[in-house]
Design a protein around this motif. Sequence first.
Motif: not given
Length: 236
Positions: A132-135, A156-165, A188-193, A104-106
């Motif tokens: 969440n993983t990228l997958y 609910i309409d969710a779109e994942f683009l540029n590492n943001e959902l 929501q933001f994808f974070h690399k390990i 939930f955080m950038d």
Amino acid sequence: MTNLDLYAKAEHLLGIEEATQVLHDIYKSQLKNYNIKTLLDVGCGNGSFIQVLSNNGIKCKGIDLSQVMVGECISKGLDVECIDIADIDNKYDAIVCIFDVLNFMDKNSLLKFLDAISNRLKDDGVFIADINTLYGFSEVADGTMSVDTENEFLSIDAEFLNNELHTKLTLFQKEGNQYAKFQDTIIQFFHKIKIFKNLENLKLIDNRSFSLYDDDDKTLLIFKKDTTPKKLNNFI
Ligand SMILES: C[S@@+](CC[C@H](N)C(=O)[O-])C[C@H]1O[C@@H](n2cnc3c(N)ncnc32)[C@H](O)[C@@H]1O
């Protein structure tokens, strides 16, 4: 009403009870490896995790940024506050962030948040979280769904683009003969390990991907507080 409050109002329609239970069981079995008397659940939601642990003799506190979630916890008699982690006083044997809370955080907010977590952890404390993983973002969370009950309708309409959902929630709730409409977007933001491997005050001791809905859609992260003196740290 904030976007987190809208999530709180809609959560019971998402059909995630079973997955939540599975996830909570994973946390409980991990926590058994440590001697825990006090626990802070950050992003505790409706309080179901701390409710079970409190019954098992652990002194639990929850915090959540949604007043709606906190209201639900308080009505269950749980020790929960609507407060930012940076404003918490006590220190805990364990801190948990369960079910995507870190997403939930950038990146900048996340780094400040993790610093605040380490400040609230006792020296031998453990911090457990999942992301969440990228997958998980691109193949599981991305997409649309709707739920229709007698008194409620959720889309609910969710779109994942540029590492943001970006998840747009629209909820209609029957009030008498009319429907009230609530609409907002949660990002929501994808974070690399990699981010979690270079923290100043938390040491990542384990990370493993697991399957909650689908193949390897989540990663469990386990940290200990890093108490190595900072000056020494620079030479290691
Ligand atoms: C997907 S829910 C998970 C709830 C709960 N942990 C569970 O396992 O069912 C995410 C929760 O995190 C809360 N949240 C998001 N960002 C937060 C933050 N920075 N501090 C505290 N709570 C936060 C939301 O309000 C929401 O209740």
